[in-house]
Design a protein around this motif. Sequence first.
Motif, PDB file in Angstrom:
ATOM      1  N   PHE A  68       0.842  -1.238  -0.050  1.00 29.37           N
ATOM      2  CA  PHE A  68      -0.010   0.099  -0.075  1.00 29.37           C
ATOM      3  C   PHE A  68       0.825   1.231  -0.007  1.00 29.37           C
ATOM      4  O   PHE A  68       1.929   1.361   0.572  1.00 29.37           O
ATOM      5  N   ASN A  69       0.176   2.361  -0.450  1.00 31.74           N
ATOM      6  CA  ASN A  69       1.008   3.651  -0.344  1.00 31.74           C
ATOM      7  C   ASN A  69       1.116   3.993   1.085  1.00 31.74           C
ATOM      8  O   ASN A  69       0.229   4.008   1.829  1.00 31.74           O
ATOM      9  N   ALA A  70       2.327   4.645   1.383  1.00 24.83           N
ATOM     10  CA  ALA A  70       2.501   5.082   2.659  1.00 24.83           C
ATOM     11  C   ALA A  70       1.581   6.076   3.191  1.00 24.83           C
ATOM     12  O   ALA A  70       1.288   5.765   4.626  1.00 24.83           O
ATOM     13  N   GLU A  71       1.023   7.060   2.405  1.00 27.00           N
ATOM     14  CA  GLU A  71       0.200   7.811   2.680  1.00 27.00           C
ATOM     15  C   GLU A  71      -1.151   7.499   3.118  1.00 27.00           C
ATOM     16  O   GLU A  71      -1.880   8.112   4.163  1.00 27.00           O
ATOM     17  N   ARG A  72      -1.591   6.502   2.656  1.00 29.63           N
ATOM     18  CA  ARG A  72      -2.782   5.907   2.913  1.00 29.63           C
ATOM     19  C   ARG A  72      -2.726   5.211   4.006  1.00 29.63           C
ATOM     20  O   ARG A  72      -3.742   4.972   4.985  1.00 29.63           O
TER      21      ARG A  72
END
Length: 409
Positions: A68-72
């Motif tokens: 997953f994207n880190a910001e999510r």
Amino acid sequence: MNSKTKFQLSFMMFLEFFIWGGWFVTLGTFLGTNLKANGGEIAQAFSTQSWGAIIAPFIIGLIADRYFNAERILGVLHLIGAFLMYQMYQTTDFSVFYPYVLGYMILYMPTLALVNSISFNQMKDPAKEFSPIRVFGTIGWIIAGLVISYVFLWDSPESLEAGMLKNTFLMVAIASAILGLFSFTLPKTPPRVNKSEKVTISDVLGLDALKLLKDKNFLVFFISSVLICIPLAFYYQNANPFLTEIGLNNPTGKMTIGQASEVLFMLLLPMFFTKFGFKKTILVGMLAWTVRYLMFAYGNSGDLAFMLILGIALHGICYDFFFVSGQIYTDTKAGEKYKSAAQGLITLATYGVGMLIGFWIAGQITDSFLLEDGTHTWEKIWVYPAGFAALVFILFAVIFKNEKIEYKS
């Protein structure tokens, strides 16, 4: 980096550490006054930080870096964290409080790595660009302490008696929800590792860096790092309850002097490191722990209050001269091959194992000096970490052989 991205990353860092500083500093005082917890129970609560540090690499290495994207992930973890913080705000019993704080720290500790990853992903030259962003984290921690002491007065004797310190959890729950939602607007930071690529437990925990322990000097440093976390745990666990109990005005606000000191000595560290070398820098950091605790032992909230303030102000030397210079030393010794693994291993050993032991010892010693009226014989309590830090200082001074380490700022 454009102005919008700078603002986003700076605001992210501000909230990340506002959240941590907004409840963790006063946790011991809250548990003792609101939940009537004893030293052993307070130690259990603080130990959740260590369990979070131990589990964090698995969340980052096996999930965040691969799927997953880190910001999510950052957003989801902080939204769940907001819920858990609200639950802590409502609790009146330690047995109910503990599962919530354990769950929260397991989720929060990975976010420390995530905010760094999101920041580095937007930087062309992290060595120059990261510090001006990261400093907003320290500012966030300081603002949280000042708000608690000087705006809402939650740590004043009257507010403590009324149980108002629980409001720190509500404040942090709101901040965590804001950061959770804000995280979804941050620059995209995709997974760094192909999910089909095999990652072993050894990779995640940095165990490959154990090979560095064959170097006697690094072994001495490694053991010293674990041992010095025992007196460090006393500060995290006992400083705010101690200052509150002896009647120092605005204790949480005054403890922010330690974070301001950290910024100052971070700037002085390159000069000191270059002039005096690694061994002397580390020894000064160790000695500062001993001096700090002796000041706590023999200072008071009256005519000797300046000793308490100086003890707090020594935080910059205590932390920067030992832990930051230790990170530099580790980076130099590890080289490119084991650089990440070595830093991960040191973090696991210190904030995980070392402080887990330290919190338990601090809880046992604090309970042993509890008086019938609910106060403590603090002079005797603080002598223990002072003596332990002095012992580690002597062992390191005698066994560690001086070596030249080049500092790269």
